[in-house]
Motif scaffolding. Sequence first.
Motif, PDB file in Angstrom:
ATOM      1  N   ARG A   1       1.915   3.942  11.283  1.00  8.12           N
ATOM      2  CA  ARG A   1       1.064   3.089  10.445  1.00  8.12           C
ATOM      3  C   ARG A   1      -0.377   3.321  10.880  1.00  8.12           C
ATOM      4  O   ARG A   1      -0.703   3.153  12.054  1.00  8.12           O
TER       5      ARG A   1
ATOM      6  N   TRP B   1      -4.363   2.438   9.755  1.00 11.04           N
ATOM      7  CA  TRP B   1      -5.250   1.634   8.912  1.00 11.04           C
ATOM      8  C   TRP B   1      -6.674   2.154   9.078  1.00 11.04           C
ATOM      9  O   TRP B   1      -7.103   2.447  10.212  1.00 11.04           O
TER      10      TRP B   1
ATOM     11  N   LYS C   1      -4.573   0.578   4.106  1.00 10.32           N
ATOM     12  CA  LYS C   1      -3.377   1.246   4.633  1.00 10.32           C
ATOM     13  C   LYS C   1      -3.400   2.724   4.235  1.00 10.32           C
ATOM     14  O   LYS C   1      -3.550   3.048   3.059  1.00 10.32           O
TER      15      LYS C   1
ATOM     16  N   ASP D   1       3.285   3.023   3.959  1.00  4.83           N
ATOM     17  CA  ASP D   1       3.314   1.695   3.339  1.00  4.83           C
ATOM     18  C   ASP D   1       2.778   1.742   1.903  1.00  4.83           C
ATOM     19  O   ASP D   1       3.145   0.904   1.076  1.00  4.83           O
ATOM     20  N   ARG D   2       1.937   2.736   1.582  1.00  2.00           N
ATOM     21  CA  ARG D   2       1.449   2.862   0.198  1.00  2.00           C
ATOM     22  C   ARG D   2       2.620   3.158  -0.744  1.00  2.00           C
ATOM     23  O   ARG D   2       2.643   2.707  -1.887  1.00  2.00           O
TER      24      ARG D   2
END
Length: 237
Positions: free
Chosen positions: A200, A202, A209, A213-214
Amino acid sequence: MKKLGMIYEGKAKKVFKTDDENLFIVDYKDDATAFNGLKKGQISGKGAVNNVMANIIFQMLEKKGIPTHFVEQLSERETLVTAVKILPLEVIIRNVTAGSFSKRYGVEEGRVLARPILEFSYKNDELGDPLINDDHILALELATEEELEEVKRYSYIINDNLKEFFLEIGLKLVDFKVEFGKQMDGKIILADEISPDTCRLWDAVTNEKMDKDRFRRDLGNVEETYQEVLSRVQKKG
Ligand code: UDP
């Protein structure tokens, strides 16, 4: 190097034998899955992004003293790697709360942890990769005590180096997953991949993001985001 028969097909990669028993070829796919395979799709260009990015990062980590399976990039999607037996463990390190951790412990996403957390999952799709601890690993003989200690030591070093590497390209390392393999001579080395599929990330300024997670959360601009992460990594790597 001759590419021989496929020995394994996973969700994101295929692995092939070669005419050298010590070497495999991994071939990255554009297929994307999430939620233990419940959500399926394609991220165009992902295979190439993950291959090239993982190779840059593995070479960086080698310089920092982490042995990896990387041998040579063969094409946009294919890499020659050291043949290993993957330990049936996913090692997850968390610096900031997110994802399943936030859900499990009822903590909002985005809280900077007082210290990194190392978690293990038992790599088993049918069981949904359940969380396990050191005692489970030793009692079930998934790894020896020495292997377990080595895996943990390497993982913390990987975290320190990755955090610094990503911050220099404007990305916060929230959490990530790594896998280790055992060479024929028994040596433990970093295997699998390090990419937006397994980290992950950020944006350090906007907190946007910049990872899988997209796709998981249908946030849009999935392909563009993977390309953006790669281009930042390439500028630095
Ligand atoms: N992760 C992964 N493969 C897995 C599970 C997790 O690469 O099978 C990565 C995930 O992308 C994230 C970190 O490990 O960077 C922690 O994931 P988490 O346990 O929060 O699970 P998730 O929310 O992805 O289900």
